[in-house]
Design an enzyme around this catalytic site. Structure first.
Site, PDB file in Angstrom:
ATOM      1  N   SER A   1       0.834  -1.198   0.000  1.00 23.76           N
ATOM      2  CA  SER A   1       0.000   0.000   0.000  1.00 23.76           C
ATOM      3  C   SER A   1       0.878   1.260   0.000  1.00 23.76           C
ATOM      4  CB  SER A   1      -0.867  -0.037   1.264  1.00 23.76           C
ATOM      5  OG  SER A   1      -1.970   0.802   1.128  1.00 23.76           O
ATOM      6  N   PRO A   2       0.354   2.356  -0.554  1.00 21.52           N
ATOM      7  CA  PRO A   2       1.152   3.589  -0.560  1.00 21.52           C
ATOM      8  C   PRO A   2       1.526   4.022   0.851  1.00 21.52           C
ATOM      9  CG  PRO A   2      -1.107   3.988  -1.353  1.00 21.52           C
ATOM     10  CD  PRO A   2      -0.924   2.518  -1.244  1.00 21.52           C
TER      11      PRO A   2
ATOM     12  N   GLN B   1       1.137   6.862  -7.266  1.00 22.49           N
ATOM     13  CA  GLN B   1      -0.044   7.508  -6.674  1.00 22.49           C
ATOM     14  C   GLN B   1       0.172   9.017  -6.708  1.00 22.49           C
ATOM     15  OE1 GLN B   1      -0.810   7.767  -2.333  1.00 22.49           O
ATOM     16  NE2 GLN B   1      -2.737   6.694  -2.701  1.00 22.49           N
TER      17      GLN B   1
ATOM     18  N   TYR C   1      -7.414  14.786   1.656  1.00 25.91           N
ATOM     19  CA  TYR C   1      -6.569  15.660   0.846  1.00 25.91           C
ATOM     20  C   TYR C   1      -7.453  16.419  -0.142  1.00 25.91           C
ATOM     21  CZ  TYR C   1      -2.925  13.072   3.197  1.00 25.91           C
ATOM     22  OH  TYR C   1      -2.144  12.523   4.176  1.00 25.91           O
TER      23      TYR C   1
ATOM     24  N   ARG D   1      -8.136   6.088  -5.214  1.00 24.82           N
ATOM     25  CA  ARG D   1      -8.287   5.749  -3.783  1.00 24.82           C
ATOM     26  C   ARG D   1      -9.361   6.654  -3.198  1.00 24.82           C
ATOM     27  NH1 ARG D   1      -4.143   4.297   1.187  1.00 24.82           N
ATOM     28  NH2 ARG D   1      -4.583   2.220   0.448  1.00 24.82           N
TER      29      ARG D   1
ATOM     30  N   ARG E   1       1.337  -1.200   6.949  1.00 26.97           N
ATOM     31  CA  ARG E   1       2.251  -1.368   8.092  1.00 26.97           C
ATOM     32  C   ARG E   1       2.950  -2.727   8.121  1.00 26.97           C
ATOM     33  NH1 ARG E   1      -2.043   0.478  12.327  1.00 26.97           N
ATOM     34  NH2 ARG E   1      -3.287  -0.551  10.721  1.00 26.97           N
TER      35      ARG E   1
HETATM   36  C1  LIG Z   1       3.741   5.485   7.357  1.00 28.12           C
HETATM   37  C2  LIG Z   1       2.493   5.493   6.520  1.00 28.12           C
HETATM   38  C3  LIG Z   1       2.406   6.353   5.442  1.00 28.12           C
HETATM   39  C4  LIG Z   1       1.266   6.358   4.632  1.00 28.12           C
HETATM   40  N1  LIG Z   1       1.221   7.131   3.518  1.00 28.12           N
HETATM   41  C5  LIG Z   1       0.195   7.030   2.632  1.00 28.12           C
HETATM   42  C6  LIG Z   1       0.229   7.673   1.373  1.00 28.12           C
HETATM   43  O1  LIG Z   1       1.200   8.330   1.021  1.00 28.12           O
HETATM   44  N2  LIG Z   1      -0.848   7.543   0.576  1.00 28.12           N
HETATM   45  C7  LIG Z   1      -1.942   6.808   0.936  1.00 28.12           C
HETATM   46  O2  LIG Z   1      -2.896   6.715   0.174  1.00 28.12           O
HETATM   47  N3  LIG Z   1      -1.971   6.155   2.105  1.00 28.12           N
HETATM   48  C8  LIG Z   1      -0.931   6.225   2.952  1.00 28.12           C
HETATM   49  N4  LIG Z   1      -0.947   5.511   4.117  1.00 28.12           N
HETATM   50  C9  LIG Z   1      -2.112   4.657   4.416  1.00 28.12           C
HETATM   51  C10 LIG Z   1      -1.837   3.211   4.001  1.00 28.12           C
HETATM   52  O3  LIG Z   1      -1.678   3.089   2.603  1.00 28.12           O
HETATM   53  C11 LIG Z   1      -2.961   2.277   4.468  1.00 28.12           C
HETATM   54  O4  LIG Z   1      -4.154   2.651   3.826  1.00 28.12           O
HETATM   55  C12 LIG Z   1      -3.164   2.313   5.971  1.00 28.12           C
HETATM   56  O5  LIG Z   1      -1.919   2.311   6.663  1.00 28.12           O
HETATM   57  C13 LIG Z   1      -3.975   1.100   6.451  1.00 28.12           C
HETATM   58  O6  LIG Z   1      -3.335  -0.100   6.112  1.00 28.12           O
HETATM   59  P1  LIG Z   1      -2.530  -1.017   7.190  1.00 28.12           P
HETATM   60  O7  LIG Z   1      -3.496  -1.322   8.277  1.00 28.12           O
HETATM   61  O8  LIG Z   1      -2.102  -2.204   6.401  1.00 28.12           O
HETATM   62  O9  LIG Z   1      -1.350  -0.204   7.692  1.00 28.12           O
HETATM   63  C14 LIG Z   1       0.177   5.521   4.950  1.00 28.12           C
HETATM   64  C15 LIG Z   1       0.282   4.680   6.061  1.00 28.12           C
HETATM   65  C16 LIG Z   1       1.425   4.631   6.820  1.00 28.12           C
HETATM   66  C17 LIG Z   1       1.485   3.667   7.981  1.00 28.12           C
END
Ligand SMILES: Cc1cc2nc3c(=O)[nH]c(=O)nc-3n(C[C@H](O)[C@H](O)[C@H](O)COP(=O)(O)O)c2cc1C
Ligand SMILES: Cc1cc2nc3c(=O)[nH]c(=O)nc-3n(C[C@H](O)[C@H](O)[C@H](O)COP(=O)(O)OP(=O)(O)OC[C@H]3O[C@@H](n4cnc5c(N)ncnc54)[C@H](O)[C@@H]3O)c2cc1C
Length: 780
Positions: free
Chosen positions: A412-413, A490, A571, A619, A713
């Site tokens: 994921s991003p 993205q 955003y 997204r 994560r």
């Molecule tokens: C350190 C970090 C940076 C993130 N940056 C972005 C981002 O740049 N763009 C985005 O769409 N989501 C971003 N997210 C959200 C993640 O893509 C994801 O949707 C969110 O962490 C939930 O997934 P998880 O439970 O697997 O961590 C970020 C998450 C983390 C933890």
């Protein structure tokens, strides 16, 4: 101590038994308004685990109960002429009247006073030291002290009626039937020879169309005998106060007040589809007994506080499972067109407690069948995959336009907040490069900003100059040269969340200095102390749109395989879509159609600029998790609108649009929104959020809740999540850089042994099955 128990249902009686057994001097009276053999409902069900708990707490009642139980191991799902039988479920059923009779006998033997046909008057509580309010779903005590207990009732839309029949069953059985009026569901199980429970369920529209609101109990039963004629196989339906109701999910902020404690249905209810009402009631009784024991048996207030603290989490977990389960039945229409095997798999895994791996352990043939159906679906999409010995669902390929992914796992991003002047650095090369070599089918950049002023923080990367384009090209080239992963760019604009601190210095907190002016749909600051954004003019929109198109051109030149437009998390583009952040009165505000206008303009412009053979995704935040904000139903409209504009995949996230959101977290907590969009709008989706295991990825893909599964994560600490999963499931066809082959071979060897060890451990940990009761043996 003098204890008054209000209500002689399972909760009240079982508490009286446990407490009287432990403290014979306790003066214990159970007040029950009904006669001893009066009861509503038919059978009750317990799992193997629950029976083991009963065995531990009171051997006598356990023996009496298990001698009178019907035991089954299988669940049967009848859907569109197919039958799926899934073993290893270990459940027992018994008649409620028998259960109560056994509990009466045991309570009496211990010296509990049972007062039948005695209405307890809450106003005349008398001198009891402890009042146990086990007075059921319509608890008068709860109502009388509503200020203290603060109950809330969520009345569910579906209609249900509890009926019985003489039709025997040897499995817990679900029947699904479509009629001219709509869909009817019967949840059935046998609880003693020639006696079975039939809980009938339907949605409110079908109920009205069928005219059930005008029929009495007997007429309703007659109607349902027509609907389930084949399933009843000549048996009649039996009624016993079988009125149509809406299930109330009851919660109470507090379960105690002075010397009064609520247990059983009085304090909280769990939908019948997980068969836990009586179990929860009796386990509450155990928890209350344990709390009295733990606090020394004299201090009532301490004991009650202890009960509440110790018990609440477990009850809330069960209620959450029940909520997820009941929604599956409410939304059954959504899954109606699915292949019956996937439908059955979705039903089995609906409440998250049962997953792909644990079904593989208890019902391996069923899971093999699921794997085959998934593989056949993939084959229909033009892939030459093995359908005889298919790989697990997470390793099935997937195609979007001209891009093929080797598996369903996505990195994921994740913003790394490590850029310098918008330039990705060696950190990004190493971070993204190692995630790509780790085996995921698709990796994402972080949100790459379309201009310097579009950045969230000073550490965010951008694609608005040649140097940035070259730096990203270097990373893309590395990924393509050293892995089989595809790479998605993205693109986003921070909007009102711009000019904020790095994540580890204060997420979304405004920069104290060095910030830049920010834009949004409306001039509403994120936090009260955040910068007030400027409401975008059409000229601003043109400028931002041109920035997006220019960045996409740079992305194409850098060699990305796919492009995602970030319309989530509050955003810039998200601020247009949510009614909480868009208060405009022009054609870009008001209705959802208007709020989508600018994001769709941007999307269409990108789609034109981006090569036809390369896919695009969007997204979205499928819900704001806030009153008055976007809901799952809105998200279906949003998704359709982008799909109509040429979007190939909806990346379904949620929230982060306002600081006041109240998300309901939990494992896979956003997946239901992906499920809704995928199965209502018929679109390809990617889900994300608290998904941490390969087992969950397989469960989601096999149940058709998403096409792709993104993990953020987990990938931060484990770039090799996918390679390890391949080793676990024995999927040898996974790309591995030659430099790492020795490591791959070792993990593949070890995984075979580790998997066998774990399977054995789980088998041993499984609750023991229960002997067939005497009556059943005699009948066989
Ligand atoms: C350190 C970090 C940076 C993130 N940056 C972005 C981002 O740049 N763009 C985005 O769409 N989501 C971003 N997210 C959200 C993640 O893509 C994801 O949707 C969110 O962490 C939930 O997934 P998880 O439970 O697997 O961590 C970020 C998450 C983390 C933890
Ligand atoms: C219509 C219906 C049918 C159901 N059928 C089934 C079924 O077949 N199988 C199953 O597993 N679950 C069934 N349930 C759910 C299940 O009954 C409950 O989850 C479970 O019984 C809860 O136990 P309890 O002891 O908390 O409450 P209850 O079993 O409801 O017991 C509460 C008792 O308190 C008595 N009472 C209430 N107020 C007073 C008062 N002021 N004075 C004296 N007595 C009082 C009531 O008469 C009742 O006997 C059914 C629920 C409903 C609403």
């Amino acid at each position: 101590m003098k204890v008054d128990v209000i209500g002689g249902g399972p909760a009240g009686l079982y508490f009286a038994i446990l407490a009287k057994k432990a403290w014979p001097a306790m003066r214990m009276t159970v007040f029950e308004r009904n006669r001893p053999d009066d009861t509503f409902g038919f059978g009750v069900v317990f799992s193997d685990e629950t029976l083991e708990t009963f065995e531990k707490y009171d051997l006598d009642s356990y023996r009496a109960i298990t001698a009178n139980f019907a035991y089954w191991d299988d669940i049967e799902i009848h859907f569109k002429g197919t039958v799926h039988r899934v073993g290893g479920n270990g459940f027992c059923g018994c008649s409620r009247v028998t259960l109560l009779r056994l509990l009466h006998e045991r309570a009496r033997a211990l010296g509990v006073e049972l007062k039948f046909q005695t209405e307890y008057d809450p106003g005349a509580a008398g001198d009891a030291d402890l009042i146990v309010a086990a007075d059921g779903i319509n608890s008068r005590i709860r109502a009388q002290h509503a200020d203290a207990f603060k109950p809330s009732v969520d009345l569910r839309p579906n209609k249900f009626a509890w009926m019985g029949s003489t039709r025997p069953f040897d499995a817990f059985t679900f029947f699904f039937r479509e009629t001219a009026h709509g869909i009817f569901i019967a949840h059935c199980y046998q609880y003693q020879p020639g006696q079975s429970t039939w809980v009938m369920e339907t949605d409110p529209e079908t109920y009205r169309r069928a005219g059930l609101d005008r029929l009495d109990e007997a007429q309703s039963a007659q109607f349902l005998e027509g609907v389930f004629a084949q399933e009843l196989a000549g048996h009649r339906l039996i009624v016993n106060r079988s009125l149509w109701r809406n299930f109330p999910t009851i919660r109470c902020a507090s379960w105690t007040h002075d010397n009064i404690v609520l247990i059983g249905d009085a304090k909280a209810t769990a939908h019948f589809s997980i068969g836990s009402g009586t179990k929860l009631a009796m386990e509450d009784a155990i928890a209350l007994y344990e709390a009295i024991k733990a606090t020394g048996g004299r201090d009532v207030k301490r004991a009650l506080a202890h009960y509440q603290t110790e018990r609440r989490l477990e009850v809330e977990k069960t209620q959450h499972s029940a909520d997820v389960s009941l929604v599956w039945f409410e939304q059954v229409r959504r899954f109606w067109e699915m292949d019956p095997t996937r439908f059955a798999f979705g039903l089995m895994t609906r409440s998250k407690a049962i997953t792909y791996d644990n079904l593989a352990l208890r019902a391996p043939e069923f899971v093999t069948q699921v794997d085959k159906v998934v593989a056949h679906d993939v084959r229909r999409q033009g892939f030459d995959v093995d359908v005889v010995k298919p790989v697990v669902p997470m390793f099935q390929p997937f195609r979007l336009r001209g891009m093929t992914l080797n598996n369903r796992v996505v990195v994921s991003p994740m913003d790394q907040y490590s850029a310098v002047d918008g330039m990705p650095t060696d950190w990004h090369l190493v971070h993204l490069g190692s995630r790509a070599t780790g085996g995921a089918g698709l990796i994402f950049t972080e949100m790459v900003c379309v201009s310097a002023d579009a950045r969230i923080t000073l550490g965010c990367t951008g694609l608005y100059n040649d140097a940035q384009e070259a730096a990203y090209k270097r990373i893309v080239d590395f990924v393509h040269a050293n892995s089989a992963a595809k790479f998605c760019l993205q693109l986003g604009h921070a909007g009102r969340k711009g000019a904020t601190k790095l994540m580890w210095e204060g997420m979304d907190q405004p920069l104290p200095e060095g910030g830049w002016p920010v834009l949004s749909a409306s001039p509403i600051p994120y936090y009260p102390h955040s910068q007030v954004p400027r409401e975008m003019t059409r000229a601003d929109m043109d400028e931002v749109l041109a920035d997006f198109v220019a960045a996409a051109g740079r992305g194409q030149r850098a060699g990305f395989d796919m492009l995602e437009l970030h319309c989530a998390h509050g955003y810039l583009l998200a601020s247009f879509i949510s009614p909480l952040t868009n208060r405009r009165t022009d054609e870009y505000g008001g209705s959802l159609e208007n709020r989508l206008r600018f994001p769709l303009d941007v999307f269409r412009a990108l789609r034109k600029a981006w090569p036809d053979e390369k896919p695009m995704s969007v997204r979205i935040s499928a819900t704001d998790w806030e009153e008055g904000g976007l809901t799952g139903d809105d998200a279906v409209h949003v998704a359709r609108a982008f799909a109509d504009a040429g979007c190939d995949l909806i990346d379904v996230s949620t929230g982060q649009t306002t600081p006041d959101a109240e998300p309901v977290y939990g494992r896979m907590f956003q997946t239901p929104f992906s499920d809704q969009i995928r199965n209502e709008a018929g679109l390809a989706t990617m889900c994300v959020g608290a998904i941490t295991t390969a087992d969950q990825v397989n469960t989601i893909v096999a149940a058709g809740r998403a096409d792709l599964v993104a993990l953020a994560r987990p990938h931060l600490v484990d770039p090799f999540f996918t390679l390890k999963a391949a080793a676990w499931y024995g999927v040898t066809d996974i790309h591995c850089p030659p430099q790492y082959l020795a490591g791959r071979d070792q993990i593949f060897r070890n995984s075979v042994r580790d998997r066998a060890d774990l399977t054995e451990l789980k088998r041993k940990a499984k609750p023991k099955g229960h002997a067939t009761p005497g009556w059943k043996q005699a009948a066989e």
